[in-house]
Enzyme design. Structure first.
Site, PDB file in Angstrom:
ATOM      1  N   SER A 187       0.871  -1.189   0.000  1.00 52.74           N
ATOM      2  CA  SER A 187       0.000   0.000   0.000  1.00 52.74           C
ATOM      3  C   SER A 187       0.904   1.234   0.000  1.00 52.74           C
ATOM      4  O   SER A 187       1.772   1.379   0.861  1.00 52.74           O
ATOM      5  CB  SER A 187      -0.971  -0.008   1.171  1.00 52.74           C
ATOM      6  OG  SER A 187      -0.308  -0.223   2.383  1.00 52.74           O
ATOM      7  N   GLY A 216      -0.041   4.569  -0.063  1.00 49.04           N
ATOM      8  CA  GLY A 216      -0.748   5.811   0.274  1.00 49.04           C
ATOM      9  C   GLY A 216      -1.528   6.324  -0.922  1.00 49.04           C
ATOM     10  O   GLY A 216      -2.268   5.568  -1.567  1.00 49.04           O
ATOM     11  N   ALA A 217      -1.327   7.615  -1.249  1.00 46.00           N
ATOM     12  CA  ALA A 217      -2.082   8.235  -2.341  1.00 46.00           C
ATOM     13  C   ALA A 217      -1.768   7.598  -3.697  1.00 46.00           C
ATOM     14  O   ALA A 217      -2.516   7.772  -4.658  1.00 46.00           O
ATOM     15  CB  ALA A 217      -1.783   9.721  -2.384  1.00 46.00           C
ATOM     16  N   GLY A 242      -1.815   4.430  -4.256  1.00 47.31           N
ATOM     17  CA  GLY A 242      -2.610   3.223  -4.415  1.00 47.31           C
ATOM     18  C   GLY A 242      -1.894   1.951  -3.997  1.00 47.31           C
ATOM     19  O   GLY A 242      -1.127   1.948  -3.033  1.00 47.31           O
ATOM     20  N   GLY A 247      -5.531   1.133   5.433  1.00 45.70           N
ATOM     21  CA  GLY A 247      -4.843  -0.114   5.065  1.00 45.70           C
ATOM     22  C   GLY A 247      -5.688  -1.333   5.428  1.00 45.70           C
ATOM     23  O   GLY A 247      -5.682  -2.352   4.714  1.00 45.70           O
ATOM     24  N   ASP A 248      -6.439  -1.242   6.527  1.00 52.24           N
ATOM     25  CA  ASP A 248      -7.286  -2.365   6.953  1.00 52.24           C
ATOM     26  C   ASP A 248      -8.429  -2.567   5.955  1.00 52.24           C
ATOM     27  O   ASP A 248      -8.832  -3.700   5.666  1.00 52.24           O
ATOM     28  CB  ASP A 248      -7.846  -2.096   8.351  1.00 52.24           C
ATOM     29  CG  ASP A 248      -6.740  -1.754   9.329  1.00 52.24           C
ATOM     30  OD1 ASP A 248      -5.599  -2.207   9.110  1.00 52.24           O
ATOM     31  OD2 ASP A 248      -7.010  -1.015  10.291  1.00 52.24           O
TER      32      ASP A 248
END
Ligand SMILES: O=P(O)(O)OC[C@@]1(O)O[C@H](CO)[C@@H](O)[C@@H]1O
Length: 309
Positions: free
Chosen positions: A217, A219-220, A222, A248-249
């Site tokens: 992951s 962040g912005a 993707g 993230g979950d």
């Protein structure tokens, strides 16, 4: 039925303040309390997506009772937490309304005895008998051995249950070597694991270390997935602003639901990215904005190819 494991469950407290200043006194404008720890967030999102989920891990003390009372009122989520003598921790997210930034304070959690750890492993083995996938999520409370996730990955594999691992540091390193089906590190966790800050190289390196599929992951930017079937990058249509706690979950919930529904990888990733962005837009951790999710889903860009892995 999907199983999520949260060894270090928490009562997640979210405070909103006008402006967070070190050494200052703050008036809190809004407080929310939710069952937290990564696996409990994953479970809540899966339940909203229509999946039945069992949650396990440890619970104890007055905080544990609040977590369990709230879980009892969550449709689709079955509580199989194992009692411990210590108290479930609190984790606090402070949202600064001026900047939109979130500051996280996570307590260490209860000290788990070796008898409690053995009782958990026995409960886990029997729960695996009735589930189609398991997610192992979050930090380890004191007393739980650093190789705990490696052992839980091996037990799931021996039971023929696909296993996703989402943790960090040494528990992640050892867990990856136990060959989980999916690991979902963020960029920092992946760099710490592999020593590489190039996400493409690092995901491939993490696969060589044992993970069948690595979904990073970013962040912005993707999600980047290196799988046995190919490599894909899924990007949200625009940067979203809000509380990233639990984003993230939600991505994990998207990946797991896609796995049990046997969706092709690009669809799983699009779902995970849309859920993650819709979680940033919801005020409290482990919740997502349903309308935003549905709107974003069709606009996630997935690039990559099915033979590149
Ligand atoms: O201390 P851990 O187990 O690494 O993370 C716990 C935590 O910060 O993660 C969730 C967001 O992902 C929060 O609900 C929770 O409190």
């Amino acid at each position: 039925m999907i199983l999520t494991v949260t060894l270090n469950a928490a009562l997640d407290i979210t405070y909103r303040v006008r402006e967070l200043r070190p050494h200052g006194t703050h008036r809190v404008s809004e407080v929310t309390e939710r069952p937290g720890g990564k696996g409990l967030n994953v479970a809540r999102v899966l339940a909203v997506l229509g999946h039945e989920v069992t949650v396990t891990g440890f619970t104890g003390g007055a905080t544990g009772r609040v977590v369990q009372e709230q879980l009892a009122g969550t449709p689709g989520v079955l509580d199989a937490l194992v009692p411990v003598s210590g108290a479930t921790r609190r984790t606090t997210a402070v949202v600064d309304e001026l900047t939109g930034d979130t500051t996280q304070l996570n307590e260490p959690g209860p000290t788990v005895t070796s008898a409690e750890w053995s009782a958990f492993q026995e409960a886990y083995r029997s729960l695996l008998g009735g589930v189609s996938a398991v997610a192992l999520c979050g930090s380890l409370p004191p007393g739980v051995p650093v190789g705990a996730y490696a052992g839980l990955v091996r037990t799931a594999r021996a039971a023929g249950v696909p296993v996703l691992l989402d943790t960090s540091g040494e528990p992640l390193r050892r867990g990856v070597a136990a060959r989980p089906d999916i690991v979902k590190p963020n960029a920092d966790e992946l760099a710490e694991l592999t020593g590489s800050h190039d996400p493409l190289r690092a995901t491939q390196d993490a696969r060589r270390r044992g993970a069948r599929t690595v979904v990073a992951s970013l962040g912005a930017r993707g999600l980047l997935a290196a799988t046995p079937e190919g490599t894909w990058h899924a990007t949200p249509p625009a940067r979203v602003h809000g509380n990233p706690t639990g984003a993230g979950d939600s991505a994990v919930a998207g990946l797991l639901s896609g796995l049990v529904e046997r969706l092709p990888w690009p669809d799983r990733l699009a779902r995970a990215v849309a859920l993650s962005a819709a979680t940033v837009l919801a005020p409290a951790a482990g919740e997502f904005d349903r309308a935003a999710y549905e709107e974003l889903l069709g606009r996630v860009a997935v690039t990559g190819d099915a033979t590149a892995a």
